[in-house]
Design a protein around this motif. Structure first.
Motif, PDB file in Angstrom:
ATOM      1  N   PHE A   1      40.611  51.251  29.207  1.00  0.00           N
ATOM      2  CA  PHE A   1      41.475  50.343  28.476  1.00  0.00           C
ATOM      3  C   PHE A   1      41.092  48.909  28.817  1.00  0.00           C
ATOM      4  N   PRO A   2      41.099  48.033  27.802  1.00  0.00           N
ATOM      5  CA  PRO A   2      40.732  46.639  28.039  1.00  0.00           C
ATOM      6  C   PRO A   2      41.932  45.801  28.463  1.00  0.00           C
ATOM      7  N   VAL A   3      41.646  44.780  29.257  1.00  0.00           N
ATOM      8  CA  VAL A   3      42.617  43.738  29.567  1.00  0.00           C
ATOM      9  C   VAL A   3      41.947  42.427  29.169  1.00  0.00           C
ATOM     10  N   SER A   4      42.587  41.696  28.258  1.00  0.00           N
ATOM     11  CA  SER A   4      42.067  40.413  27.786  1.00  0.00           C
ATOM     12  C   SER A   4      42.669  39.283  28.597  1.00  0.00           C
ATOM     13  N   ILE A   5      41.836  38.287  28.907  1.00  0.00           N
ATOM     14  CA  ILE A   5      42.278  37.173  29.748  1.00  0.00           C
ATOM     15  C   ILE A   5      41.875  35.853  29.109  1.00  0.00           C
ATOM     16  N   GLU A   6      42.788  34.885  29.152  1.00  0.00           N
ATOM     17  CA  GLU A   6      42.490  33.499  28.794  1.00  0.00           C
ATOM     18  C   GLU A   6      42.816  32.623  29.992  1.00  0.00           C
ATOM     19  N   VAL A   7      41.861  31.777  30.353  1.00  0.00           N
ATOM     20  CA  VAL A   7      42.080  30.817  31.432  1.00  0.00           C
ATOM     21  C   VAL A   7      42.298  29.458  30.788  1.00  0.00           C
ATOM     22  N   THR A   8      43.380  28.790  31.178  1.00  0.00           N
ATOM     23  CA  THR A   8      43.720  27.500  30.596  1.00  0.00           C
ATOM     24  C   THR A   8      43.866  26.426  31.669  1.00  0.00           C
TER      25      THR A   8
ATOM     26  N   ALA B   1      36.507  23.421  33.023  1.00  0.00           N
ATOM     27  CA  ALA B   1      37.798  23.602  33.688  1.00  0.00           C
ATOM     28  C   ALA B   1      37.907  22.527  34.759  1.00  0.00           C
ATOM     29  N   ARG B   2      39.002  21.822  34.759  1.00  0.00           N
ATOM     30  CA  ARG B   2      39.284  20.820  35.794  1.00  0.00           C
ATOM     31  C   ARG B   2      40.731  20.957  36.193  1.00  0.00           C
ATOM     32  N   GLY B   3      41.007  20.690  37.452  1.00  0.00           N
ATOM     33  CA  GLY B   3      42.374  20.773  37.936  1.00  0.00           C
ATOM     34  C   GLY B   3      42.788  22.214  38.146  1.00  0.00           C
ATOM     35  N   PRO B   4      44.063  22.429  38.389  1.00  0.00           N
ATOM     36  CA  PRO B   4      44.549  23.809  38.546  1.00  0.00           C
ATOM     37  C   PRO B   4      44.425  24.548  37.217  1.00  0.00           C
ATOM     38  N   VAL B   5      44.133  25.832  37.293  1.00  0.00           N
ATOM     39  CA  VAL B   5      43.992  26.638  36.079  1.00  0.00           C
ATOM     40  C   VAL B   5      44.852  27.893  36.210  1.00  0.00           C
ATOM     41  N   ALA B   6      45.194  28.455  35.051  1.00  0.00           N
ATOM     42  CA  ALA B   6      46.002  29.675  35.004  1.00  0.00           C
ATOM     43  C   ALA B   6      45.316  30.695  34.111  1.00  0.00           C
TER      44      ALA B   6
END
Length: 154
Positions: A127-134, A98-103
């Motif tokens: 309950f699950p919460v799925s997350i993707e960081v980009t 990861a480089r720079g700002p991420v979401a």
């Protein structure tokens, strides 16, 4: 559900000092029926970097967990009189640098109505919460799941 996403995001960050310390912001919240999604961002600041000049793994975890908390509040905020939401466990995988700002984009993995029904029947639903960081280029750097529960009051 009518959702004032700006106020909810601001209130969540105000209530979590560590998220404020990292500079995390909730930039988007959607709650349409059983589809609940939130986006949180982490700025690119040297104070948050690791040894390879990207966000520290702990900062990425905090970002994902904060996004998952926004989903929980958007989905179950109107039902807090029934119980207290708590994170139970999590899993995280770092796939790319990861480089720079991420979401972080978090999505509820179980229908809201099903969770509420279980809670009202006397259960302690998980309950699950799925997350993707980009990254800014759209590459997924991190995937994560946070399993939450609502602990009934009393």
């Amino acid at each position: 559900m009518t959702l004032d996403s700006k106020t909810l995001g601001e209130n969540l960050i105000a209530a979590v000092p560590f998220a404020r310390t990292l500079g995390i912001e909730i930039t988007d919240l959607d709650a349409e029926g059983d589809v609940v999604r939130a986006v949180a961002t982490l700025p690119d600041e040297e104070r948050l970097h690791n040894h390879v000049a990207g966000p520290h793994a702990g900062a990425l975890f905090a970002l994902g967990e904060t996004a998952s908390g926004a989903v929980v509040m958007a989905a179950f905020g109107p039902h807090l009189h029934l119980g207290t939401p708590l994170a139970v466990r999590s899993d995280i995988a770092y796939a790319k640098l990861a480089r720079g700002p991420v979401a972080a984009t978090a999505t509820l993995g179980r229908p809201v109505s099903e969770v509420i029904d279980e809670l009202q029947a006397g259960g302690r639903p998980e309950f699950p919460v799925s997350i993707e960081v980009t990254r800014a280029d759209g590459a997924v750097t991190t995937t994560m799941t946070v399993v939450w529960t609502i602990r009934p009051h009393g």
